[in-house]
Design an enzyme around this catalytic site. Structure first.
Site, PDB file in Angstrom:
ATOM      1  N   GLU A  46       0.927  -1.349   0.100  1.00 50.56           N
ATOM      2  CA  GLU A  46       0.237   0.094  -0.056  1.00 50.56           C
ATOM      3  C   GLU A  46       0.736   1.508   0.036  1.00 50.56           C
ATOM      4  O   GLU A  46       0.332   2.432  -0.686  1.00 50.56           O
ATOM      5  CB  GLU A  46      -0.964   0.116   1.152  1.00 50.56           C
ATOM      6  CG  GLU A  46      -2.118  -0.802   0.820  1.00 50.56           C
ATOM      7  CD  GLU A  46      -3.169  -0.509   2.186  1.00 50.56           C
ATOM      8  OE1 GLU A  46      -2.837   0.164   3.029  1.00 50.56           O
ATOM      9  OE2 GLU A  46      -4.347  -1.119   1.811  1.00 50.56           O
ATOM     10  N   HIS A  59       9.474 -26.468  -1.980  1.00 55.98           N
ATOM     11  CA  HIS A  59       8.979 -27.588  -2.786  1.00 55.98           C
ATOM     12  C   HIS A  59       7.835 -27.144  -3.547  1.00 55.98           C
ATOM     13  O   HIS A  59       7.134 -27.759  -4.231  1.00 55.98           O
ATOM     14  CB  HIS A  59       8.547 -28.706  -1.774  1.00 55.98           C
ATOM     15  CG  HIS A  59       9.801 -29.200  -0.898  1.00 55.98           C
ATOM     16  ND1 HIS A  59      10.444 -30.447  -1.422  1.00 55.98           N
ATOM     17  CD2 HIS A  59      10.406 -28.837   0.080  1.00 55.98           C
ATOM     18  CE1 HIS A  59      11.391 -30.603  -0.487  1.00 55.98           C
ATOM     19  NE2 HIS A  59      11.437 -29.611   0.165  1.00 55.98           N
ATOM     20  N   LYS A  88     -14.340  -0.359  -3.407  1.00 55.69           N
ATOM     21  CA  LYS A  88     -15.228   0.133  -2.641  1.00 55.69           C
ATOM     22  C   LYS A  88     -16.359   0.840  -3.299  1.00 55.69           C
ATOM     23  O   LYS A  88     -17.461   0.560  -3.025  1.00 55.69           O
ATOM     24  CB  LYS A  88     -14.579   0.940  -1.482  1.00 55.69           C
ATOM     25  CG  LYS A  88     -13.920   0.306  -0.639  1.00 55.69           C
ATOM     26  CD  LYS A  88     -13.508   1.190   0.761  1.00 55.69           C
ATOM     27  CE  LYS A  88     -12.365   0.646   1.649  1.00 55.69           C
ATOM     28  NZ  LYS A  88     -11.819   1.826   2.465  1.00 55.69           N
TER      29      LYS A  88
HETATM   30  O1  PA5 Z   1      -3.690   1.017   5.615  1.00 52.00           O
HETATM   31  C1  PA5 Z   1      -4.953   1.159   5.634  1.00 52.00           C
HETATM   32  O2  PA5 Z   1      -5.273   2.403   5.815  1.00 52.00           O
HETATM   33  C2  PA5 Z   1      -6.066   0.330   5.310  1.00 52.00           C
HETATM   34  O3  PA5 Z   1      -5.548  -0.871   5.347  1.00 52.00           O
HETATM   35  C3  PA5 Z   1      -7.062   0.148   6.436  1.00 52.00           C
HETATM   36  O4  PA5 Z   1      -6.469  -0.188   7.630  1.00 52.00           O
HETATM   37  C4  PA5 Z   1      -8.118  -0.646   6.147  1.00 52.00           C
HETATM   38  O5  PA5 Z   1      -8.788  -0.276   5.061  1.00 52.00           O
HETATM   39  C5  PA5 Z   1      -9.370  -0.693   7.150  1.00 52.00           C
HETATM   40  O6  PA5 Z   1      -9.563   0.588   7.413  1.00 52.00           O
HETATM   41  P1  PA5 Z   1     -10.665   1.121   8.686  1.00 52.00           P
HETATM   42  O7  PA5 Z   1      -9.618   1.005   9.915  1.00 52.00           O
HETATM   43  O8  PA5 Z   1     -10.705   2.384   8.250  1.00 52.00           O
HETATM   44  O9  PA5 Z   1     -11.657   0.430   8.934  1.00 52.00           O
END
Ligand code: PA5
Length: 441
Positions: free
Chosen positions: A284, A305, A418
């Site tokens: 990310e 393996h 989303k």
């Molecule tokens: O790193 C990030 O921002 C995402 O992986 C969020 O943690 C994930 O989408 C969960 O979001 P939230 O904590 O708002 O539910």
């Protein structure tokens, strides 16, 4: 605390690869220190091991004790950065088989990290008629997967204990001011913990997001934070001797030389979820604007393996980062008087010796196959070394993102699915989009 060995990677790199990146690293470290780079509003994690909220930390410890006294199961609801860190630390320090062990701390069941009906039903069945508590974790407070799961487990708690009793068993970790979960937690009077504004989800394991489930599992969070603080102090001293700078320079140079995949490899199965956490952190943070190393992981020797074939002879697009740490125990291979299996040449040797030779042999084979190898060695797995390691990877990730000239602290790409999902589900406000998507499917 960490030993970094680049000797099996440098032959793949230009001689001056580290020197030519010193200026970039200096600028990156400065941006992390003074929060002045892209996404600087989300660099609160840089000084978190020193500046964390001590009053909240004490409440986390007290809540963990209360959960241990009241419940045989803690259901931890969250996804992505609100899930992976806690699971990574619990599995690494306690074991992937933590729930199967005899212990005086609750089972930890993770929920809301997907939309699988069967997994949800299984989680409910695993709780059975045991006493349980819930920690709902969502920074935005609006993420669909955990929100749906929370509705279900909240309903179960209220049915079992009544509204008052349920309130005593629900812990909400969310934004200090915004979001649907914050509103719900205020209205219902749940105990609340805060995901600080200046710490993004994937950097939040050392906030209440990770610390409450980790403490509930009986892990010493004071030592965890101390290890992270040691890393913070050591890695803030910039320069060519800084191992975070060295690792960031090497991975950036390998990327620029055409190695587009970084495979994190470990010979210890409890590391599996730590690698999942690492993949989110790096995927990310770096994967945007058509750039970034693709973070992958393997568990050796099992994956030798399966994936071993590709790593040895497939497309030459990857380098490996091998994480090594000493096992906690020892097992000596027994002698067999008949030696039918011909293994007596190993008799009397610790199993860890065999693992070590497997690792050494694999590194050389993969290097011969054109896969540069980076070795990261931890002395032993402990709360403090894991805290150090978490911070190390976070810090290298911040440096790496800035070297790559991306904002390592946003995740605009996560929003695309989303919006489509909301439209297809018929969420109010997405009507036009729904028609357009349905026509394309
Ligand atoms: O790193 C990030 O921002 C995402 O992986 C969020 O943690 C994930 O989408 C969960 O979001 P939230 O904590 O708002 O539910």
């Amino acid at each position: 605390m960490i030993r970094l060995d680049l000797s099996k990677a440098v032959s793949f790199l230009p001689e001056n690869y580290a020197q030519t990146r010193q200026e970039g690293l200096k600028a990156a470290a400065q941006m992390l220190a003074d929060h002045s780079g892209p996404g600087g509003d989300f660099t609160g994690w840089v000084t978190l091991p020193r500046d964390y909220d001590k009053e909240e930390f004490a409440r986390i410890q007290a809540a963990a004790k209360k959960i241990q006294q009241q419940s045989q199961v803690l259901v931890v609801i969250g996804i992505g950065g609100s899930y992976l860190g806690a699971r990574a630390v619990i599995e690494l320090l306690k074991s992937p088989n933590y729930n199967l062990k005899k212990k005086d701390t609750p089972d930890i069941l993770f929920a809301g990290n997907g939309l699988s009906t069967d997994t949800l039903l299984e989680t409910i069945a695993l709780i059975g008629d045991r006493d349980f508590s819930v920690n709902i974790i969502s920074k935005s407070g609006t993420t669909t997967e955990p929100a749906v799961a929370f509705r279900i487990f909240k309903g179960m708690l209220e049915e079992k204990y009544g509204k008052e009793g349920a309130r005593e068993r629900i812990y909400a970790t969310t934004d200090k001011a915004r979001g649907a979960l914050k509103g719900l937690a205020d209205a219902e009077g749940y105990e609340e913990f805060v995901v600080p504004d200046e710490v993004g989800g994937r950097y939040s394991v050392l906030t209440a997001v990770g610390l409450l489930p980790i403490a509930a599992a009986g892990i010493d969070i004071v030592s965890l934070m101390e290890g992270a603080r040691k890393a913070m102090e050591e890695l803030s001293v910039g320069g060519p001797d800084n191992i975070a700078w060295q690792y960031a320079a090497a991975r950036h140079a390998l990327y620029e030389s055409g190695k587009k995949v970084e495979i994190l490899a470990c010979y210890e199965p409890p590391f599996r979820f730590f690698a999942e956490w690492w993949k989110q952190l790096y995927g990310e943070s770096e994967g945007k604007e058509g750039k970034g190393l693709f973070p992958a992981s393997v568990e050796f020797t099992a994956d030798l393996h399966s994936m071993g074939q590709y790593i040895q002879q497939g497309e030459r697009l990857m380098f490996e980062t091998v994480v090594k740490f000493a096992p906690k125990g020892e097992f000596i291979i027994p002698e067999d008087p008949e030696n039918v299996d011909g293994l007596n040449f190993l008799a009397g040797k610790p199993l860890s010796f065999v693992a070590e030779q497997a690792m050494r042999g694999t590194i050389l084979a993969h290097v011969d196959g054109g896969v540069p190898n980076v070795l990261l060695e931890l002395p032993q797995i402990s709360e403090s070394s894991v805290g150090y390691f978490i911070y190390f990877f976070e810090y290298v990730c911040g440096l790496s993102g800035y070297l790559l000239k991306v904002n390592p602290f946003d995740q605009p790409g996560v929003e695309a699915y989303k919006k489509n999902m909301f439209a297809l589900l018929g969420k109010p406000g997405y009507e036009d989009m729904k028609a357009e998507l349905e026509a394309r499917l």
